[in-house]
Design an enzyme around this catalytic site. Structure first.
Site, PDB file in Angstrom:
ATOM      1  N   ASP A  68       4.134  16.238  14.301  1.00 43.78           N
ATOM      2  CA  ASP A  68       3.401  17.071  15.168  1.00 43.78           C
ATOM      3  C   ASP A  68       3.151  16.150  16.441  1.00 43.78           C
ATOM      4  O   ASP A  68       2.242  15.454  16.226  1.00 43.78           O
ATOM      5  CB  ASP A  68       2.415  18.188  14.715  1.00 43.78           C
ATOM      6  CG  ASP A  68       1.834  18.832  15.756  1.00 43.78           C
ATOM      7  OD1 ASP A  68       2.125  18.559  16.838  1.00 43.78           O
ATOM      8  OD2 ASP A  68       1.221  19.718  15.228  1.00 43.78           O
ATOM      9  N   VAL A  69       3.921  16.301  17.390  1.00 42.46           N
ATOM     10  CA  VAL A  69       3.731  15.382  18.743  1.00 42.46           C
ATOM     11  C   VAL A  69       2.239  15.837  19.229  1.00 42.46           C
ATOM     12  O   VAL A  69       1.737  14.574  20.165  1.00 42.46           O
ATOM     13  CB  VAL A  69       4.602  15.427  19.823  1.00 42.46           C
ATOM     14  CG1 VAL A  69       5.975  15.102  19.365  1.00 42.46           C
ATOM     15  CG2 VAL A  69       4.618  16.971  20.466  1.00 42.46           C
ATOM     16  N   ASN A  95      10.433  15.717  24.640  1.00 43.05           N
ATOM     17  CA  ASN A  95      10.940  17.018  25.106  1.00 43.05           C
ATOM     18  C   ASN A  95      10.422  18.246  24.313  1.00 43.05           C
ATOM     19  O   ASN A  95      10.327  19.255  24.860  1.00 43.05           O
ATOM     20  CB  ASN A  95      12.489  16.930  24.703  1.00 43.05           C
ATOM     21  CG  ASN A  95      13.184  18.418  24.575  1.00 43.05           C
ATOM     22  OD1 ASN A  95      13.485  18.814  25.422  1.00 43.05           O
ATOM     23  ND2 ASN A  95      13.127  18.889  23.189  1.00 43.05           N
ATOM     24  N   TYR A 167       1.337  27.532  30.309  1.00 42.98           N
ATOM     25  CA  TYR A 167       2.617  26.901  30.276  1.00 42.98           C
ATOM     26  C   TYR A 167       2.715  26.129  31.660  1.00 42.98           C
ATOM     27  O   TYR A 167       3.127  24.848  31.675  1.00 42.98           O
ATOM     28  CB  TYR A 167       3.919  27.806  30.239  1.00 42.98           C
ATOM     29  CG  TYR A 167       5.297  27.258  30.053  1.00 42.98           C
ATOM     30  CD1 TYR A 167       5.765  26.461  28.865  1.00 42.98           C
ATOM     31  CD2 TYR A 167       6.246  27.082  31.220  1.00 42.98           C
ATOM     32  CE1 TYR A 167       6.957  25.786  28.841  1.00 42.98           C
ATOM     33  CE2 TYR A 167       7.649  26.654  30.999  1.00 42.98           C
ATOM     34  CZ  TYR A 167       7.742  25.892  29.933  1.00 42.98           C
ATOM     35  OH  TYR A 167       9.117  25.445  30.037  1.00 42.98           O
ATOM     36  N   LYS A 171       3.148  22.101  32.645  1.00 46.07           N
ATOM     37  CA  LYS A 171       4.121  21.245  33.361  1.00 46.07           C
ATOM     38  C   LYS A 171       3.689  20.731  34.520  1.00 46.07           C
ATOM     39  O   LYS A 171       4.303  19.606  35.001  1.00 46.07           O
ATOM     40  CB  LYS A 171       5.454  22.406  33.465  1.00 46.07           C
ATOM     41  CG  LYS A 171       5.994  22.939  32.234  1.00 46.07           C
ATOM     42  CD  LYS A 171       6.472  21.817  31.257  1.00 46.07           C
ATOM     43  CE  LYS A 171       7.182  22.270  30.054  1.00 46.07           C
ATOM     44  NZ  LYS A 171       7.625  21.371  29.094  1.00 46.07           N
TER      45      LYS A 171
END
Ligand code: NAD
Length: 269
Positions: A68-69, A95, A167, A171
């Site tokens: 789990d990053v 990614n 989101y 980003k």
């Protein structure tokens, strides 16, 4: 240049979120270009089976990397396992990402935190591990980069997105993290770049491309007139990971069919 030209031979790449969509295609394209690929996934091991099989069927070397990053210990272990087996790492494609959409007034703290933790903090944790490994390794011959990081961003690093503020914030954060890190490590011969996809046909947005009315509305936002495919992004990632882009760092490459060209202004304004 075709991926079969093996621009990545002798290169070792970790691709996060490689069990699906864009990450899975990057793993396939990198392997066809000669890279050894670490296929990161979260959850059941079976999730990464298809990507691993396709990479190996194509003659490439691959390793499954469950992690789990967003978890510091997972990110560290993932790099230790991969570097332990293959002797180092040369490329990170950060990614992994997801959406948890809601109007701001309805958005739970959990939905906010989950998206920031995975999309932004997860990229930081993996990039930090990558930089540590790159610095510990001998630089390659001919003065080329000693390591490359590609951050998967989105057109929403610049386009505001109502109903998706977590989101878009993640980003936008990825974009300035990428540029700041690129500035910090350029003199160490580490290149850091981002890719900002527009609308790409993957499970993350299946609700849109599987509904003809939603698809028609989406296409009005894309001057090039088609939805993107994971391969469009994977080929851009291949270029950024290869020596063909050796003088490129701190840049976001938009792969969006012109979505950021203000298409609403075509007949107005
Ligand atoms: P996807 O849902 O097919 O793939 C996302 C991958 O990330 C999956 O493999 C998932 O298991 C993995 N993942 C999620 N949370 C994780 C975690 N905590 N640890 C490890 N892995 C995790 O979606 P996709 O479209 O392929 O998205 C890939 C990236 O591209 C994301 O960062 C997304 O924001 C970005 N992106 C996608 C589009 C698009 O239109 N598809 C557009 C712009 C940006």
């Amino acid at each position: 240049m075709a991926p079969t030209d093996r621009q990545l031979s002798q290169q070792r790449a970790i691709v996060t979120g490689a069990s699906s969509g864009i990450g899975a295609q990057i793993a396939r394209v990198f392997a066809r270009a000669g890279a050894t690929v670490g296929v990161n996934y979260r959850g059941a091991a079976a999730a990464a089976d298809a990507t691993l099989r396709e990479v190996r069927d194509g003659g490439g070397q691959a390793m499954a990397l469950p992690a789990d990053v967003s978890k510091e210990e997972d990110a560290r272990r993932m790099f230790d396992d991969f570097a332990g087996r293959f002797g180092g790492v040369d490329i990170l494609v950060a990614n992994a990402g997801l959406q948890k959409d809601a109007a701001a007034a309805e958005m739970t703290l959990e939905a906010w935190r989950t998206v920031i933790d995975i999309n932004l903090t997860g990229q930081f944790l993996c990039a930090r591990e990558a930089v540590r490994r790159f610095l510990a390794q001998a630089p390659p011959p001919q003065g080329r980069a000693r390591g490359k990081i590609i951050c998967m961003s989105s057109v929403h690093e610049v386009i505001p997105w109502a109903g998706h503020i977590n989101y878009a914030a993640s980003k936008g954060g990825v974009m300035l993290m990428m540029k700041s890190l690129a500035q910090e490590v350029a003199d160490k011969k580490i290149r850091v770049n981002g890719i900002a996809p527009g609308a790409i046909r993957t499970p993350i947005n299946e609700a849109v491309w599987s509904d003809p009315a939603a698809m028609a509305a989406l296409l009005r936002l894309i001057p090039y007139g088609r939805i993107g495919e994971p391969d469009d992004v994977a080929r851009a990632a291949l270029w950024l990971a290869s020596d063909d882009s050796d003088y490129v760092t701190g840049t976001t490459l938009f792969v969006d069919g012109g979505m950021t060209l203000y298409p609403a202004f075509r007949d107005n304004g």
